[in-house]
Design a protein around this motif. Structure first.
Motif, PDB file in Angstrom:
ATOM      1  N   GLY A 133     159.198  47.628  28.821  1.00 49.08           N
ATOM      2  CA  GLY A 133     159.278  48.877  27.685  1.00 49.08           C
ATOM      3  C   GLY A 133     159.223  48.149  26.084  1.00 49.08           C
ATOM      4  N   ASP A 143     152.178  55.931  23.471  1.00 50.64           N
ATOM      5  CA  ASP A 143     152.646  54.226  23.714  1.00 50.64           C
ATOM      6  C   ASP A 143     152.252  53.517  25.066  1.00 50.64           C
ATOM      7  N   TYR A 169     158.781  52.239  34.943  1.00 50.81           N
ATOM      8  CA  TYR A 169     160.220  52.805  33.800  1.00 50.81           C
ATOM      9  C   TYR A 169     161.073  53.266  34.794  1.00 50.81           C
ATOM     10  N   ARG A 192     154.310  52.100  31.295  1.00 49.21           N
ATOM     11  CA  ARG A 192     154.731  53.550  31.759  1.00 49.21           C
ATOM     12  C   ARG A 192     154.108  54.639  32.495  1.00 49.21           C
TER      13      ARG A 192
END
Ligand code: 9WN
Length: 437
Positions: free
Chosen positions: A421, A193, A360, A202
């Motif tokens: 994201g 990721d 996030y 993240r």
């Protein structure tokens, strides 16, 4: 800026691009498999465009169901090396209940019940769709039965989650308090990721080690629920998760009555009654005026507000006066800001020292939570707040496109980088479509 027609076309294109011949991935690269709660929100988007795909989406998810009714949070329909952790980390085959198809070994908020009721409504109450619902009703019921029979050790109507990924709100700051209670080995991570997305948006590596450690524990117990209940250091009663289960109970009751499933309806009513009482007695915090998490292992309330605090509105859990108290946080309150300087609804209390606007689930706005809160506000005819959250949601999607999460501050949205994201994220498109219809 898009017009409504352009927006609808954009949402449709995102869903078409992410369709994989039988199911829909949440996002190219970042999430290359099928996820449990994503599949429900995505099916709602498909219901507006192509009901056959909506049905296929649900059937594909149920292919991953375990023999004890458990539905895993990821079904690995296809191989891919762009996501970590994959099936070789989960080793679901260690469980005696796992199916042939590779899956993860943890679950996610059970949204399927209320999604089926919504699909039926969108279909114009079609008999054909009712036959479809009848054909899978037992499987969805078995999932609820799994929860109430295996994850409610005190018989209080509240089920627990045993992994932060089960919450769906993966790194809410509240979990930090749980990580503080135990330590974990220095696992070598193979994260993908952070190669795809700005790492500052993240979870950290230190957090990921906790996530992996919990999976390692479950494997060492062959995913046996009794061992998890006895020993797992993360055992949380989550207001969002339980609200999704209760909202789905209510939908299964409504559909079950149409289908003449008297015994299942009776059981669902009993679970729901106890659950609503448990939510109000144990998870409602009258000082904070919202629902909060309960740490079963540490036997303590975790008194912090997040977007999950408002999810019980969707499952008609609060009384009208509790609902009135709760909405004080939205327009003109700590989430909206005194002069409504924030888009609704930040994922964590913007006045908290732990709030991070771009990381996030520690602050950004997520479209699925907005949709859940919107539906909840509508249940209580709280129309001003409902319209505000709907407008904010569509404004963010219009301005930036179908990102995974968004900056809450309007001022910071004046800059260009406000969608975070993954881009072309399926549930943002699907729920945007639902809000437009
Ligand atoms: C872990 C797929 C999922 C969502 C979750 C979201 C994110 C996964 C991850 O993506 O979680 O399940 O790897 O970060 O937090 O809610 O279902 O979109």
């Amino acid at each position: 800026m898009y017009s409504t027609d352009q927006l609808r076309n954009h949402f449709t294109a995102v869903l078409n691009d992410n369709w994989q011949d039988g199911f829909t991935i949440p996002c190219q690269g970042l999430y290359p498999f099928q996820w449990f709660w994503d599949s429900g929100f995505i099916a709602l988007g498909w219901a507006h465009l192509d009901m056959d795909r909506a049905k296929q989406e649900i059937l594909a998810l149920l292919k991953g169901q375990w023999s004890n009714g458990f539905i895993p949070h990821i079904v690995f329909h296809n191989p891919s090396d762009s996501y970590y952790p994959g099936p070789e980390v989960y080793r679901a085959d260690l469980s005696e209940h796992a199916p042939e198809i590779p899956t993860s070994g943890i679950t996610q908020p059970p949204v399927t019940g209320f999604v089926l009721q919504d699909m039926f409504r969108i279909s114009g109450n079609s008999q054909e769709l009712l036959f479809f619902i009848d054909s899978i009703y037992d499987q969805v019921f078995a999932n609820h039965q799994y929860f109430y029979e295996n994850r409610d050790p005190n018989m209080e109507g509240l089920v627990y989650i045993c992994h932060n990924w089960e919450a769906g709100t993966d790194n809410t700051p509240v979990w930090d308090l749980i990580w503080d209670t135990f330590s974990v080995p220095e696992y070598q991570l193979n994260r993908k990721d952070t190669k795809l997305i700005d790492a500052s948006h993240r979870p950290s590596d230190a957090e990921y080690r906790y996530y992996i450690h919990l999976v390692e524990l479950f494997k060492s117990w062959n995913y046996q629920d009794d061992l998890i209940a006895e020993q797992c250091p993360f055992l949380i009663q989550d207001p969002l998760f339980n609200s999704m289960l209760i909202a789905s109970n209510r939908s299964l009751i409504w559909l079950g009555e149409l289908l003449g499933r008297d015994q299942q309806v009776e059981q669902l009513r009993a679970w729901t009654e106890l659950a609503v009482q448990g939510m109000n007695d144990k998870l409602y915090d009258p000082d904070l005026k919202g629902y909060v998490y309960y740490d079963l292992r540490g036997e303590r309330k975790l008194p912090y507000l997040s977007s999950s605090s408002f999810a019980p509105l969707m499952a008609q859990i609060p009384s009208a006066s509790q609902a009135d108290e709760m909405i004080g946080h939205l327009c003109g309150g700590r989430f909206g800001g005194k002069d409504q300087e924030n888009f609704l609804c930040a994922s964590f209390d913007p006045l908290s020292e732990w709030f991070e606007s771009s990381r996030y689930w520690r602050g950004p706005v997520w479209i699925n939570l907005n949709w859940i809160i919107y539906k909840g506000l509508r249940n209580y005819q709280l129309n001003t707040e409902a319209e505000q959250i709907k407008k904010d949601t569509l404004d963010l999607l219009t301005k930036y496109g179908c990102f995974e999460y968004f900056e809450p501050s309007r001022e910071m949205n004046e800059g260009l980088k406000a969608g975070y994201g993954g881009n072309n994220f399926s549930w943002s498109a699907a729920l945007g479509l639902d809000l437009l219809n």
